[in-house]
Design an enzyme around this catalytic site. Structure first.
Site, PDB file in Angstrom:
ATOM      1  N   ASP A 198       0.823  -1.201   0.000  1.00  0.00           N
ATOM      2  CA  ASP A 198       0.000   0.000   0.000  1.00  0.00           C
ATOM      3  C   ASP A 198       0.862   1.257   0.000  1.00  0.00           C
ATOM      4  O   ASP A 198       2.082   1.201   0.121  1.00  0.00           O
ATOM      5  CB  ASP A 198      -0.903   0.015   1.242  1.00  0.00           C
ATOM      6  CG  ASP A 198      -1.857  -1.167   1.271  1.00  0.00           C
ATOM      7  OD1 ASP A 198      -2.020  -1.825   0.226  1.00  0.00           O
ATOM      8  OD2 ASP A 198      -2.427  -1.425   2.346  1.00  0.00           O
ATOM      9  N   TYR A 237       5.318 -10.362   6.472  1.00  0.00           N
ATOM     10  CA  TYR A 237       5.302  -8.927   6.732  1.00  0.00           C
ATOM     11  C   TYR A 237       5.666  -8.671   8.191  1.00  0.00           C
ATOM     12  O   TYR A 237       5.418  -9.512   9.063  1.00  0.00           O
ATOM     13  CB  TYR A 237       3.929  -8.340   6.446  1.00  0.00           C
ATOM     14  CG  TYR A 237       3.618  -8.126   4.981  1.00  0.00           C
ATOM     15  CD1 TYR A 237       3.781  -6.872   4.386  1.00  0.00           C
ATOM     16  CD2 TYR A 237       3.150  -9.167   4.189  1.00  0.00           C
ATOM     17  CE1 TYR A 237       3.484  -6.671   3.049  1.00  0.00           C
ATOM     18  CE2 TYR A 237       2.849  -8.975   2.840  1.00  0.00           C
ATOM     19  CZ  TYR A 237       3.020  -7.719   2.282  1.00  0.00           C
ATOM     20  OH  TYR A 237       2.737  -7.520   0.944  1.00  0.00           O
TER      21      TYR A 237
END
Length: 521
Positions: free
Chosen positions: A108, A164
């Site tokens: 993002d 992540y």
């Protein structure tokens, strides 16, 4: 005499192939001419190779990884660098489909990566391909290297799982830090009175000395700039002048620099609120338990000037000890397995098969210190993730840990027939740590190089230290992003936070009417 005449008439045919030879010779000469021009030579003489490129980037200033017309993206810069480095011919410029472009993961806006992988067919044979690429890229984007892959390889399809990391400041887990405005107003006149955050305008932060049980070290003196992230321990202005505690300048200084890992090894002390500061007199207790599974790692030494080490953060008097770690991990572990995550993304309906995702592991066992601030390192491994999914998982977990919502809400949010408005944590602390290709390596390991970050571990670590970690810490110190976000974790902004399993029993239809958000962002 006829024989000689016939011989003379036959002589021309042998000359007929000469024009063909001339045509062939002209093409070769044209090729030779092209070899004199550098650009065409590399495009004509070298074969394209199918490769996987390993690289990292700091997401600040970029609108995400994926190319988007009119937006500054990592992919856009990388594609242009490939063209400028002669890895892509002119006719394929701005047309990635022509060279089989694929990415392992999308990130993002503002999200970083240290283990991103893309694949495609490029001219990589001339020596110095990596250096040429890096010379055409911003220092925010660094190419580590590339590896030859099979012709059918696709970085997205062949990626088995992704890992992540989300760095959440320790103070964010302190229920008393950065209270919402309503709580501040309601506390006025009580023995648990709150006041305005010094750096967060009207929203409240805990007043030192009124809450009891906690040791408020005077970080404000040496860290006198804008530390909105130094939340719960930052007090009213007058309290900055108190000298009842150990001086911050002497507190951490050289000692914390020389033995950062041992002196702030574990934070599992007594009541879970005693300090993890090296200047505390309780340090002997801290050091008596060296580096348990709550590992403390000091990073960004160049950004913490020794003296700033004691301020490690907002919430440095709030300890992420064994008790806190066990509870936070218990919350995060609820995400593991296959669930319907339609409440943890946008624009994906519950009935869409894409909403079902498999989380392999989710834990927060490590604490790192960056620029004098403590962060809990949350690692999540999954097959794939949807838009905002990780940030929303962190958002709800933090809300539950801060007692803004019951633990039963997490189980409710994972149900298919219930809509819940889930908070989204800020993007600044999130980065893609690594992409895995286990199935590919198992199948093609005998004939091709292993696809992993093993060869680039040190480069990746250096990039994190230089770009990603300092950015995360400085953003929180200067802008107080997480601190401001914590103020939104209340029932006014998120009515669903007060939903419990009892409320949900036989009342799923009401949950949908309560939802004000599945349209968030």
């Amino acid at each position: 005499m006829e024989n000689p005449d016939t011989k003379t008439t036959i002589s021309p045919p042998p000359q007929e192939p000469d024009p063909k030879k001339l045509k062939m010779s002209t093409t070769t000469t044209s090729d030779d001419d092209e070899t004199t021009t550098t650009d065409t030579t590399k495009k004509q003489r070298y074969k394209r190779r199918k490769v996987a490129i390993f690289f990292a980037y700091c997401g600040v200033g970029y609108q995400g990884m994926q190319k988007n017309p009119g937006a500054k993206t990592i992919e856009g810069d990388l594609e242009e660098a490939l063209y400028l480095s002669n890895a892509v011919p002119e006719q394929d410029r701005n047309n990635p489909k022509r060279y089989d472009w694929a990415r392992s993961a999308r990130t993002d806006k503002g999200v970083s990566a240290v283990g991103q992988v893309v694949s495609g067919r490029f001219y990589v044979d001339p020596p110095g391909f990596v250096d040429r690429l890096n010379s055409n890229l911003s220092p925010q984007i660094r190419i580590f290297g590339y590896k030859r892959v099979t012709a059918s390889f696709n970085a997205k399809k062949f990626c088995d799982r992704r890992r992540y990391v989300y760095l959440i400041p320790v103070f964010a887990l302190d229920p008393s830090a950065h209270r919402d405005r309503e709580s501040v107003l309601a506390s006025l006149g009580s023995d648990k009175e709150f006041v305005k955050c010094l750096e967060c305008s009207e929203r409240g932060r805990k007043v030192g000395g009124l809450m009891g049980k906690r040791n408020y070290e005077l970080r404000g003196t040496s860290f006198g700039l804008d530390i909105s992230s130094n939340t719960n321990e930052s007090m009213v202005e007058s309290e900055f002048n108190e000298e009842t505690k150990v001086s911050p300048d002497n507190a951490g200084g050289d000692d914390s620099k020389s033995e950062p890992k041992n002196e702030i090894s574990t934070s599992s002390n007594n009541n879970g609120v005693s300090g993890v500061e090296v200047e505390n007199s309780e340090d002997t207790d801290l050091n008596s338990k060296p580096l348990n599974d709550t590992t403390k790692v000091s990073v960004g030494e160049e950004n913490a000037n020794g003296e700033e080490k004691p301020e490690k953060g907002s919430g440095s008097e709030y300890c992420y000890g064994e008790k806190e770690k066990d509870r936070f991990n218990r919350i995060l572990n609820c995400y593991e397995g296959t669930h319907n995550f339609h409440n943890f993304t946008t624009r994906t309906k519950a009935a869409d098969p894409a909403a079902r995702r498999y989380i392999i592991s989710f834990n927060a066992n490590t604490t790192v210190t960056i620029g004098g601030m403590d962060f809990v390192k949350c690692e999540v491994v999954g097959q794939s993730f949807m838009l905002h999914q990780i940030r929303k998982m962190i958002g709800l977990a933090v809300a539950i840990f801060r007692n803004c919502a019951p633990e039963s809400l997490l189980e409710i949010a994972l149900q298919k027939d219930v809509n819940v408005n889930v908070p989204t944590a800020p993007e600044v602390g999130l980065y893609l740590d690594e992409c895995f290709f286990a199935s590919y390596n198992q199948k093609w390991g005998d004939s091709h190089e292993e696809l992993s970050m093993k060869d680039y571990e040190q480069e990746a670590e250096d990039f994190k230290m230089k770009h990603i970690y300092p950015h995360i810490a400085s953003t929180e110190q200067k802008e107080g992003v997480v601190g401001l976000w914590l103020h939104s974790l209340n029932h006014r902004n998120y009515p669903d936070l007060c939903t419990t399993a009892a409320d949900n029993d036989g009342n799923t239809s009401n949950e949908e009417s309560v939802d004000v958000g599945n349209v968030a962002e």
